[in-house]
Design a protein around this motif. Structure first.
Motif, PDB file in Angstrom:
ATOM      1  N   GLY A   1     -33.909 148.230  27.135  1.00 55.25           N
ATOM      2  CA  GLY A   1     -32.830 148.297  26.159  1.00 55.25           C
ATOM      3  C   GLY A   1     -32.643 149.718  25.661  1.00 55.25           C
ATOM      4  O   GLY A   1     -31.510 150.228  25.593  1.00 55.25           O
ATOM      5  N   ALA A   2     -33.745 150.392  25.339  1.00 59.79           N
ATOM      6  CA  ALA A   2     -33.676 151.771  24.840  1.00 59.79           C
ATOM      7  C   ALA A   2     -33.214 152.731  25.929  1.00 59.79           C
ATOM      8  O   ALA A   2     -32.456 153.673  25.661  1.00 59.79           O
ATOM      9  CB  ALA A   2     -35.044 152.188  24.298  1.00 59.79           C
ATOM     10  N   CYS A   3     -33.665 152.485  27.168  1.00 60.15           N
ATOM     11  CA  CYS A   3     -33.268 153.369  28.278  1.00 60.15           C
ATOM     12  C   CYS A   3     -31.779 153.191  28.570  1.00 60.15           C
ATOM     13  O   CYS A   3     -31.052 154.178  28.728  1.00 60.15           O
ATOM     14  CB  CYS A   3     -34.078 153.066  29.539  1.00 60.15           C
ATOM     15  SG  CYS A   3     -35.852 153.276  29.339  1.00 60.15           S
ATOM     16  N   ASP A   4     -31.333 151.915  28.633  1.00 55.78           N
ATOM     17  CA  ASP A   4     -29.912 151.648  28.922  1.00 55.78           C
ATOM     18  C   ASP A   4     -29.013 152.265  27.856  1.00 55.78           C
ATOM     19  O   ASP A   4     -27.896 152.699  28.146  1.00 55.78           O
ATOM     20  CB  ASP A   4     -29.648 150.134  28.958  1.00 55.78           C
ATOM     21  CG  ASP A   4     -30.141 149.486  30.247  1.00 55.78           C
ATOM     22  OD1 ASP A   4     -30.456 150.221  31.203  1.00 55.78           O
ATOM     23  OD2 ASP A   4     -30.232 148.239  30.289  1.00 55.78           O
ATOM     24  N   ALA A   5     -29.507 152.287  26.608  1.00 61.33           N
ATOM     25  CA  ALA A   5     -28.703 152.853  25.521  1.00 61.33           C
ATOM     26  C   ALA A   5     -28.775 154.381  25.495  1.00 61.33           C
ATOM     27  O   ALA A   5     -28.216 155.020  24.598  1.00 61.33           O
ATOM     28  CB  ALA A   5     -29.187 152.278  24.190  1.00 61.33           C
ATOM     29  N   GLU A   6     -29.503 154.949  26.492  1.00 60.95           N
ATOM     30  CA  GLU A   6     -29.645 156.411  26.644  1.00 60.95           C
ATOM     31  C   GLU A   6     -30.363 157.062  25.474  1.00 60.95           C
ATOM     32  O   GLU A   6     -30.115 158.207  25.130  1.00 60.95           O
ATOM     33  CB  GLU A   6     -28.275 157.074  26.892  1.00 60.95           C
ATOM     34  CG  GLU A   6     -27.634 156.579  28.166  1.00 60.95           C
ATOM     35  CD  GLU A   6     -26.315 157.240  28.498  1.00 60.95           C
ATOM     36  OE1 GLU A   6     -25.860 158.107  27.738  1.00 60.95           O
ATOM     37  OE2 GLU A   6     -25.750 156.870  29.542  1.00 60.95           O
ATOM     38  N   TYR A   7     -31.272 156.309  24.849  1.00 66.11           N
ATOM     39  CA  TYR A   7     -32.098 156.908  23.795  1.00 66.11           C
ATOM     40  C   TYR A   7     -33.241 157.707  24.422  1.00 66.11           C
ATOM     41  O   TYR A   7     -33.860 158.532  23.767  1.00 66.11           O
ATOM     42  CB  TYR A   7     -32.709 155.842  22.880  1.00 66.11           C
ATOM     43  CG  TYR A   7     -31.734 154.924  22.199  1.00 66.11           C
ATOM     44  CD1 TYR A   7     -30.391 155.280  22.050  1.00 66.11           C
ATOM     45  CD2 TYR A   7     -32.161 153.702  21.694  1.00 66.11           C
ATOM     46  CE1 TYR A   7     -29.497 154.421  21.423  1.00 66.11           C
ATOM     47  CE2 TYR A   7     -31.268 152.845  21.053  1.00 66.11           C
ATOM     48  CZ  TYR A   7     -29.945 153.211  20.931  1.00 66.11           C
ATOM     49  OH  TYR A   7     -29.072 152.356  20.309  1.00 66.11           O
ATOM     50  N   CYS A   8     -33.564 157.389  25.669  1.00 72.17           N
ATOM     51  CA  CYS A   8     -34.677 158.070  26.346  1.00 72.17           C
ATOM     52  C   CYS A   8     -34.494 157.936  27.841  1.00 72.17           C
ATOM     53  O   CYS A   8     -33.609 157.220  28.309  1.00 72.17           O
ATOM     54  CB  CYS A   8     -36.008 157.449  25.919  1.00 72.17           C
ATOM     55  SG  CYS A   8     -36.125 155.732  26.396  1.00 72.17           S
ATOM     56  N   ASP A   9     -35.367 158.608  28.578  1.00 76.43           N
ATOM     57  CA  ASP A   9     -35.270 158.645  30.031  1.00 76.43           C
ATOM     58  C   ASP A   9     -35.843 157.364  30.650  1.00 76.43           C
ATOM     59  O   ASP A   9     -36.774 156.768  30.111  1.00 76.43           O
ATOM     60  CB  ASP A   9     -36.080 159.852  30.522  1.00 76.43           C
ATOM     61  CG  ASP A   9     -35.815 160.125  31.967  1.00 76.43           C
ATOM     62  OD1 ASP A   9     -34.820 160.817  32.244  1.00 76.43           O
ATOM     63  OD2 ASP A   9     -36.575 159.627  32.819  1.00 76.43           O
ATOM     64  N   TYR A  10     -35.300 156.963  31.811  1.00 73.43           N
ATOM     65  CA  TYR A  10     -35.796 155.758  32.493  1.00 73.43           C
ATOM     66  C   TYR A  10     -37.256 155.886  32.941  1.00 73.43           C
ATOM     67  O   TYR A  10     -37.900 154.883  33.220  1.00 73.43           O
ATOM     68  CB  TYR A  10     -34.910 155.417  33.692  1.00 73.43           C
ATOM     69  CG  TYR A  10     -33.677 154.647  33.286  1.00 73.43           C
ATOM     70  CD1 TYR A  10     -33.757 153.301  32.969  1.00 73.43           C
ATOM     71  CD2 TYR A  10     -32.445 155.269  33.190  1.00 73.43           C
ATOM     72  CE1 TYR A  10     -32.637 152.589  32.567  1.00 73.43           C
ATOM     73  CE2 TYR A  10     -31.306 154.572  32.784  1.00 73.43           C
ATOM     74  CZ  TYR A  10     -31.419 153.230  32.476  1.00 73.43           C
ATOM     75  OH  TYR A  10     -30.313 152.522  32.062  1.00 73.43           O
ATOM     76  N   SER A  11     -37.764 157.116  33.020  1.00 75.00           N
ATOM     77  CA  SER A  11     -39.173 157.268  33.422  1.00 75.00           C
ATOM     78  C   SER A  11     -40.102 156.644  32.379  1.00 75.00           C
ATOM     79  O   SER A  11     -41.279 156.414  32.644  1.00 75.00           O
ATOM     80  CB  SER A  11     -39.517 158.747  33.633  1.00 75.00           C
ATOM     81  OG  SER A  11     -39.315 159.448  32.429  1.00 75.00           O
ATOM     82  N   LEU A  12     -39.588 156.373  31.186  1.00 73.84           N
ATOM     83  CA  LEU A  12     -40.415 155.768  30.127  1.00 73.84           C
ATOM     84  C   LEU A  12     -40.372 154.239  30.154  1.00 73.84           C
ATOM     85  O   LEU A  12     -41.108 153.579  29.415  1.00 73.84           O
ATOM     86  CB  LEU A  12     -39.959 156.239  28.736  1.00 73.84           C
ATOM     87  CG  LEU A  12     -39.982 157.732  28.424  1.00 73.84           C
ATOM     88  CD1 LEU A  12     -39.740 157.949  26.935  1.00 73.84           C
ATOM     89  CD2 LEU A  12     -41.321 158.352  28.805  1.00 73.84           C
ATOM     90  N   GLN A  13     -39.500 153.668  30.993  1.00 75.54           N
ATOM     91  CA  GLN A  13     -39.298 152.203  30.941  1.00 75.54           C
ATOM     92  C   GLN A  13     -40.539 151.421  31.356  1.00 75.54           C
ATOM     93  O   GLN A  13     -41.139 151.664  32.398  1.00 75.54           O
ATOM     94  CB  GLN A  13     -38.132 151.797  31.841  1.00 75.54           C
ATOM     95  CG  GLN A  13     -37.819 150.303  31.713  1.00 75.54           C
ATOM     96  CD  GLN A  13     -36.748 149.858  32.672  1.00 75.54           C
ATOM     97  OE1 GLN A  13     -35.775 150.580  32.877  1.00 75.54           O
ATOM     98  NE2 GLN A  13     -36.906 148.690  33.257  1.00 75.54           N
ATOM     99  N   ILE A  14     -40.882 150.455  30.517  1.00 73.82           N
ATOM    100  CA  ILE A  14     -42.029 149.573  30.774  1.00 73.82           C
ATOM    101  C   ILE A  14     -41.489 148.174  31.037  1.00 73.82           C
ATOM    102  O   ILE A  14     -40.605 147.707  30.317  1.00 73.82           O
ATOM    103  CB  ILE A  14     -42.973 149.583  29.543  1.00 73.82           C
ATOM    104  CG1 ILE A  14     -43.638 150.960  29.445  1.00 73.82           C
ATOM    105  CG2 ILE A  14     -44.032 148.487  29.641  1.00 73.82           C
ATOM    106  CD1 ILE A  14     -44.303 151.218  28.132  1.00 73.82           C
TER     107      ILE A  14
END
Ligand code: FAD
Length: 323
Positions: A238-251
């Protein structure tokens, strides 16, 4: 039954990754008192051989080649297959990392062998080496044994404890010359994403943010808490899709799988796809405004509240403890 087991050491930025020591520890169990041989592949990696021995390898085989400076499945599989041909092991262990996940099926295919991937525990029981691995996105675990042929496994980082380092140990580090050729992939340049601090997949503490952090700026208090605890920052999709952070952080199911000692979920609802990547963390703390949020079902400790109030308070308290 004593077995010879080969364990691949993974080198990043000139150092062995911790998962390599955990793989050695798994290799010891599989060997049942036999020889555990470390394998290092790369450009200038032989200097790391003694450290691998101090973590439990009986000896180390090194394949060095200019074409192996960067990982490619083609190059590494040629190197590994040559070592396997030379050593004829009965067991093989890699870390369940991006590299291990890419390389292990290829090697298993070439050897016409089975593969137990993502093992979280290994024991000898009833005369068999028994592997535990997650199924259904971590909702259940299965136990597996290998009844014939090579015992080949990848081990999930942070699950099988490494043996303590014994600096008094030393042993043979031998080179094997392999003609690396016909590479179909040539790495011209590696452009690193600017990542700060601890490697997320090996971190002992993960502070993860979800859509509840509301903006890129909203990750700032999470980063501060991670710094104080010596941990890494992660995120929900959700946070990655909203561009709050990079997809490399996705868990999660389509991101990284982490099993830290402490996972603090901040503003994450706890969708099944997110739980798939973190529900095996040792202690889970959830911070969410919604007392009905699904994340509380897997949390050991739940804090119902606004993360922008709770996270800075935690940071201040942990600072006082001087961790
Ligand atoms: P939301 O569900 O919107 O939750 C936000 C939460 O923040 C809410 O619970 C809310 O109460 C809370 N909140 C809001 N403001 C605050 C505040 N100030 N303080 C405290 N709490 C607050 N998701 C993953 O994470 N990883 C994956 O790998 C993944 N893979 C997927 C694969 C597929 C095929 C599909 C279909 C989905 C996948 N998803 C994955 C998406 C997943 O289904 C969810 O949509 C996603 O995890 C939701 O992210 P979230 O919890 O951050 O957002």
């Amino acid at each position: 039954m004593a077995r010879k087991v080969l364990v691949l050491g993974e080198v990043r930025d000139g150092a062995l990754r911790n998962v390599s020591f955990e793989a050695l520890s798994a290799g010891k169990v599989i060997s049942e008192g036999g020889e555990v041989v470390g394998v290092l592949v790369g450009k200038s990696v032989s200097a790391l051989g003694q450290e691998f021995i101090q973590y439990g390898a009986s000896r180390v085989v090194v394949v060095e080649h200019a074409e192996l400076a960067q990982y490619t499945s083609d190059g590494y599989s040629q190197a590994l297959l040559a070592v396997i041909e030379e050593e004829k092991p009965e067991g093989l262990v890699f870390g369940h990392t991006a590299l291990g996940k890419d390389l292990s099926p290829r090697i298993a295919g070439k050897l016409n062998s089975g593969l137990i991937s993502d093992a979280t525990a290994i024991e000898v029981a009833g005369g068999n080496v028994v592997f535990t691995r997650p199924i259904y996105s971590g909702k259940a675990f299965e136990k597996k044994i290998v009844t014939e042929g090579l015992i080949f496994a990848t081990v999930r980082p942070n699950n099988i404890p490494a043996l303590p380092k014994d600096e008094s140990l030393s042993g043979e580090v031998n080179s094997l010359t392999v003609d690396i050729k016909d590479l179909r992939t040539i790495i011209k340049e590696v452009v690193r994403k600017a990542s700060e601090g601890v490697d997320l997949s090996e971190a002992k503490v993960v502070i993860a943010g979800g859509r509840g952090v509301k903006s890129e700026e909203g990750f700032k208090p999470l980063k501060e808490l991670a710094t104080v605890l010596g941990g890494a920052v992660g995120a929900s999709r959700g946070a990655c899709d909203a561009e709050y952070c990079d997809y490399s952080l996705q868990i999660g199911q389509t991101g990284k799988v982490v099993t830290p000692d402490l996972y603090i979920a901040c503003g994450i609802s706890g969708a099944i796809q997110h739980l798939a990547g973190m529900s095996n963390s040792k202690v889970i703390v959830a911070i969410n405004k919604d007392p009905e949020a699904n994340i509380f079902k897997v949390a050991d400790y739940g804090i119902v509240g606004d993360l922008f109030e709770v996270v800075p308070l935690l940071t201040e308290e942990f600072k006082k403890l001087k961790i």
